[in-house]
Design a protein around this motif. Structure first.
Motif, PDB file in Angstrom:
ATOM      1  N   MET A  58     -19.128  -3.455  -1.652  1.00 26.21           N
ATOM      2  CA  MET A  58     -18.762  -4.565  -2.470  1.00 26.21           C
ATOM      3  C   MET A  58     -17.799  -5.457  -1.676  1.00 26.21           C
ATOM      4  O   MET A  58     -16.822  -4.990  -1.115  1.00 26.21           O
ATOM      5  N   ALA A  59     -18.097  -6.702  -1.610  1.00 22.84           N
ATOM      6  CA  ALA A  59     -17.299  -7.663  -0.848  1.00 22.84           C
ATOM      7  C   ALA A  59     -16.056  -8.055  -1.638  1.00 22.84           C
ATOM      8  O   ALA A  59     -16.092  -8.164  -2.859  1.00 22.84           O
ATOM      9  N   ARG A  60     -14.994  -8.240  -0.892  1.00 24.94           N
ATOM     10  CA  ARG A  60     -13.755  -8.715  -1.520  1.00 24.94           C
ATOM     11  C   ARG A  60     -13.922 -10.165  -1.911  1.00 24.94           C
ATOM     12  O   ARG A  60     -14.602 -10.930  -1.235  1.00 24.94           O
ATOM     13  N   PRO A  61     -13.226 -10.527  -2.961  1.00 26.17           N
ATOM     14  CA  PRO A  61     -13.264 -11.952  -3.308  1.00 26.17           C
ATOM     15  C   PRO A  61     -12.653 -12.769  -2.175  1.00 26.17           C
ATOM     16  O   PRO A  61     -11.746 -12.324  -1.473  1.00 26.17           O
ATOM     17  N   ARG A  62     -13.125 -13.943  -1.977  1.00 22.33           N
ATOM     18  CA  ARG A  62     -12.706 -14.832  -0.884  1.00 22.33           C
ATOM     19  C   ARG A  62     -11.208 -15.098  -0.920  1.00 22.33           C
ATOM     20  O   ARG A  62     -10.548 -15.105   0.118  1.00 22.33           O
ATOM     21  N   TRP A  63     -10.629 -15.292  -2.076  1.00 21.04           N
ATOM     22  CA  TRP A  63      -9.204 -15.611  -2.167  1.00 21.04           C
ATOM     23  C   TRP A  63      -8.340 -14.455  -1.704  1.00 21.04           C
ATOM     24  O   TRP A  63      -7.277 -14.652  -1.132  1.00 21.04           O
ATOM     25  N   LYS A  64      -8.795 -13.190  -1.895  1.00 20.85           N
ATOM     26  CA  LYS A  64      -8.029 -12.044  -1.421  1.00 20.85           C
ATOM     27  C   LYS A  64      -8.041 -11.990   0.102  1.00 20.85           C
ATOM     28  O   LYS A  64      -7.043 -11.646   0.727  1.00 20.85           O
ATOM     29  N   ARG A  65      -9.190 -12.322   0.712  1.00 21.08           N
ATOM     30  CA  ARG A  65      -9.261 -12.350   2.186  1.00 21.08           C
ATOM     31  C   ARG A  65      -8.338 -13.427   2.736  1.00 21.08           C
ATOM     32  O   ARG A  65      -7.634 -13.213   3.724  1.00 21.08           O
ATOM     33  N   ILE A  66      -8.315 -14.577   2.075  1.00 24.14           N
ATOM     34  CA  ILE A  66      -7.452 -15.682   2.529  1.00 24.14           C
ATOM     35  C   ILE A  66      -5.980 -15.274   2.408  1.00 24.14           C
ATOM     36  O   ILE A  66      -5.192 -15.499   3.328  1.00 24.14           O
ATOM     37  N   LEU A  67      -5.616 -14.636   1.300  1.00 25.31           N
ATOM     38  CA  LEU A  67      -4.234 -14.170   1.137  1.00 25.31           C
ATOM     39  C   LEU A  67      -3.861 -13.143   2.199  1.00 25.31           C
ATOM     40  O   LEU A  67      -2.749 -13.158   2.741  1.00 25.31           O
ATOM     41  N   ARG A  68      -4.779 -12.252   2.522  1.00 21.11           N
ATOM     42  CA  ARG A  68      -4.521 -11.237   3.545  1.00 21.11           C
ATOM     43  C   ARG A  68      -4.331 -11.889   4.910  1.00 21.11           C
ATOM     44  O   ARG A  68      -3.422 -11.519   5.650  1.00 21.11           O
ATOM     45  N   ILE A  69      -5.128 -12.858   5.254  1.00 22.08           N
ATOM     46  CA  ILE A  69      -5.002 -13.575   6.528  1.00 22.08           C
ATOM     47  C   ILE A  69      -3.662 -14.310   6.572  1.00 22.08           C
ATOM     48  O   ILE A  69      -2.936 -14.253   7.565  1.00 22.08           O
ATOM     49  N   ILE A  70      -3.331 -14.983   5.482  1.00 20.20           N
ATOM     50  CA  ILE A  70      -2.050 -15.709   5.425  1.00 20.20           C
ATOM     51  C   ILE A  70      -0.890 -14.735   5.592  1.00 20.20           C
ATOM     52  O   ILE A  70       0.074 -15.010   6.315  1.00 20.20           O
ATOM     53  N   PHE A  71      -0.983 -13.576   4.945  1.00 13.05           N
ATOM     54  CA  PHE A  71       0.080 -12.573   5.051  1.00 13.05           C
ATOM     55  C   PHE A  71       0.262 -12.141   6.502  1.00 13.05           C
ATOM     56  O   PHE A  71       1.383 -12.128   7.019  1.00 13.05           O
ATOM     57  N   PHE A  72      -0.796 -11.797   7.192  1.00 12.32           N
ATOM     58  CA  PHE A  72      -0.688 -11.319   8.578  1.00 12.32           C
ATOM     59  C   PHE A  72      -0.261 -12.429   9.535  1.00 12.32           C
ATOM     60  O   PHE A  72       0.469 -12.185  10.494  1.00 12.32           O
ATOM     61  N   LEU A  73      -0.677 -13.646   9.260  1.00 11.44           N
ATOM     62  CA  LEU A  73      -0.253 -14.760  10.105  1.00 11.44           C
ATOM     63  C   LEU A  73       1.220 -15.116   9.892  1.00 11.44           C
ATOM     64  O   LEU A  73       1.875 -15.647  10.782  1.00 11.44           O
ATOM     65  N   SER A  74       1.743 -14.814   8.714  1.00 14.34           N
ATOM     66  CA  SER A  74       3.132 -15.176   8.427  1.00 14.34           C
ATOM     67  C   SER A  74       4.135 -14.169   8.981  1.00 14.34           C
ATOM     68  O   SER A  74       5.322 -14.481   9.099  1.00 14.34           O
ATOM     69  N   ILE A  75       3.718 -12.983   9.345  1.00  9.60           N
ATOM     70  CA  ILE A  75       4.644 -11.952   9.846  1.00  9.60           C
ATOM     71  C   ILE A  75       5.444 -12.446  11.054  1.00  9.60           C
ATOM     72  O   ILE A  75       6.670 -12.306  11.067  1.00  9.60           O
ATOM     73  N   PRO A  76       4.808 -13.044  12.077  1.00  5.45           N
ATOM     74  CA  PRO A  76       5.624 -13.522  13.212  1.00  5.45           C
ATOM     75  C   PRO A  76       6.650 -14.575  12.792  1.00  5.45           C
ATOM     76  O   PRO A  76       7.766 -14.597  13.307  1.00  5.45           O
ATOM     77  N   PHE A  77       6.300 -15.435  11.842  1.00  7.59           N
ATOM     78  CA  PHE A  77       7.227 -16.470  11.388  1.00  7.59           C
ATOM     79  C   PHE A  77       8.430 -15.865  10.663  1.00  7.59           C
ATOM     80  O   PHE A  77       9.543 -16.374  10.753  1.00  7.59           O
ATOM     81  N   VAL A  78       8.201 -14.777   9.970  1.00  2.00           N
ATOM     82  CA  VAL A  78       9.305 -14.091   9.299  1.00  2.00           C
ATOM     83  C   VAL A  78      10.285 -13.562  10.344  1.00  2.00           C
ATOM     84  O   VAL A  78      11.498 -13.740  10.232  1.00  2.00           O
ATOM     85  N   PHE A  79       9.758 -12.934  11.401  1.00  2.00           N
ATOM     86  CA  PHE A  79      10.626 -12.409  12.459  1.00  2.00           C
ATOM     87  C   PHE A  79      11.340 -13.532  13.207  1.00  2.00           C
ATOM     88  O   PHE A  79      12.525 -13.413  13.522  1.00  2.00           O
ATOM     89  N   ILE A  80      10.636 -14.615  13.460  1.00  2.00           N
ATOM     90  CA  ILE A  80      11.263 -15.770  14.114  1.00  2.00           C
ATOM     91  C   ILE A  80      12.378 -16.323  13.221  1.00  2.00           C
ATOM     92  O   ILE A  80      13.470 -16.628  13.685  1.00  2.00           O
ATOM     93  N   GLY A  81      12.105 -16.433  11.931  1.00  2.00           N
ATOM     94  CA  GLY A  81      13.113 -16.929  10.990  1.00  2.00           C
ATOM     95  C   GLY A  81      14.336 -16.021  10.941  1.00  2.00           C
ATOM     96  O   GLY A  81      15.476 -16.493  10.928  1.00  2.00           O
ATOM     97  N   LEU A  82      14.115 -14.711  10.942  1.00  2.00           N
ATOM     98  CA  LEU A  82      15.235 -13.773  10.952  1.00  2.00           C
ATOM     99  C   LEU A  82      16.046 -13.894  12.244  1.00  2.00           C
ATOM    100  O   LEU A  82      17.284 -13.860  12.224  1.00  2.00           O
ATOM    101  N   PHE A  83      15.362 -14.047  13.360  1.00  2.00           N
ATOM    102  CA  PHE A  83      16.045 -14.186  14.643  1.00  2.00           C
ATOM    103  C   PHE A  83      16.888 -15.461  14.670  1.00  2.00           C
ATOM    104  O   PHE A  83      18.056 -15.441  15.071  1.00  2.00           O
ATOM    105  N   VAL A  84      16.312 -16.569  14.224  1.00  2.00           N
ATOM    106  CA  VAL A  84      17.042 -17.841  14.184  1.00  2.00           C
ATOM    107  C   VAL A  84      18.240 -17.731  13.240  1.00  2.00           C
ATOM    108  O   VAL A  84      19.341 -18.176  13.567  1.00  2.00           O
ATOM    109  N   ALA A  85      18.055 -17.113  12.095  1.00  2.00           N
ATOM    110  CA  ALA A  85      19.156 -16.944  11.142  1.00  2.00           C
ATOM    111  C   ALA A  85      20.260 -16.092  11.768  1.00  2.00           C
ATOM    112  O   ALA A  85      21.450 -16.394  11.615  1.00  2.00           O
ATOM    113  N   TYR A  86      19.884 -15.042  12.492  1.00  2.00           N
ATOM    114  CA  TYR A  86      20.871 -14.190  13.162  1.00  2.00           C
ATOM    115  C   TYR A  86      21.654 -14.997  14.189  1.00  2.00           C
ATOM    116  O   TYR A  86      22.883 -14.929  14.245  1.00  2.00           O
ATOM    117  N   LYS A  87      20.961 -15.764  15.023  1.00  2.00           N
ATOM    118  CA  LYS A  87      21.620 -16.562  16.060  1.00  2.00           C
ATOM    119  C   LYS A  87      22.559 -17.603  15.441  1.00  2.00           C
ATOM    120  O   LYS A  87      23.697 -17.759  15.879  1.00  2.00           O
TER     121      LYS A  87
END
Length: 187
Positions: free
Chosen positions: A1-30
């Motif tokens: 059974m295929a996942r609904p398209r919106w769940k795949r898009i949310l999953r992609i967005i989640f994985f793409l946002s991980i580096p930005f979270v770390f960059i944001g934390l690093f900038v906030a620390y600095k």
């Protein structure tokens, strides 16, 4: 059974946002670290007092190759004004760090305290000269182009050293009772 398209898009967005979270934390620390240091320095400066010895004076010296004046800090031995002795001279870069917490706005190097202590026990006395650094400190202190630095990174260390050894030394030797030979001069 295929996942609904919106769940795949949310999953992609989640994985793409991980580096930005770390960059944001690093900038906030600095930024947080810089802000903390800034406020600590302001707090220190607010309570700082002039800790320089009474025999420390300031003057202004002209740096011809920069066409600017710079503050000079001068330590004279305690007996300087009551004797006729000539003294060796010790020159320092970063002159604002030598004598006073108030001038440095941080813990100073206590060079005047050491010289006063030496004088009290009959140790060698010397005149101490310190020239304030500038925002171009790195440029002024480097004599050679460092590897990996951009070619347009202008270094003036050779000119600054030449100015110390000739112009500044001539001014000091003509203004104070010094022992001008190389054996009695230290930078």
């Amino acid at each position: 059974m295929a996942r609904p398209r919106w769940k795949r898009i949310l999953r992609i967005i989640f994985f793409l946002s991980i580096p930005f979270v770390f960059i944001g934390l690093f900038v906030a620390y600095k930024l947080g670290t810089q802000a903390y240091q800034h406020f600590q320095k302001k707090k220190y400066a607010k309570n700082a007092i002039d800790t320089a010895s009474p025999t420390v004076y300031t003057d202004s010296v002209y740096i011809d190759y920069l066409d600017t004046f710079r503050k000079a800090f001068i330590y004279l031995p305690p007996e300087y004004h009551t004797d006729s002795q000539r003294y060796p001279v010790v020159y320092f870069f970063d002159g604002d760090a030598l004598f006073s917490d108030l001038e440095l706005q941080g813990p100073e190097w206590q060079v005047d305290n050491i010289m006063d202590s030496l004088a009290q026990v009959g140790g060698p006395a010397a005149i101490v000269i310190g020239v304030m650094n500038s925002s171009l400190r790195t440029h002024e202190y480097m004599p050679l182009q460092p590897e990996g630095y951009p070619k347009d990174f202008e270094i003036t260390g050779d000119q600054h050293a030449e100015w110390f050894a000739t112009d500044l030394k001539s001014w000091v030797d003509s203004s104070f009772r010094t022992l001008p030979d190389a054996r009695h001069t230290c930078i």
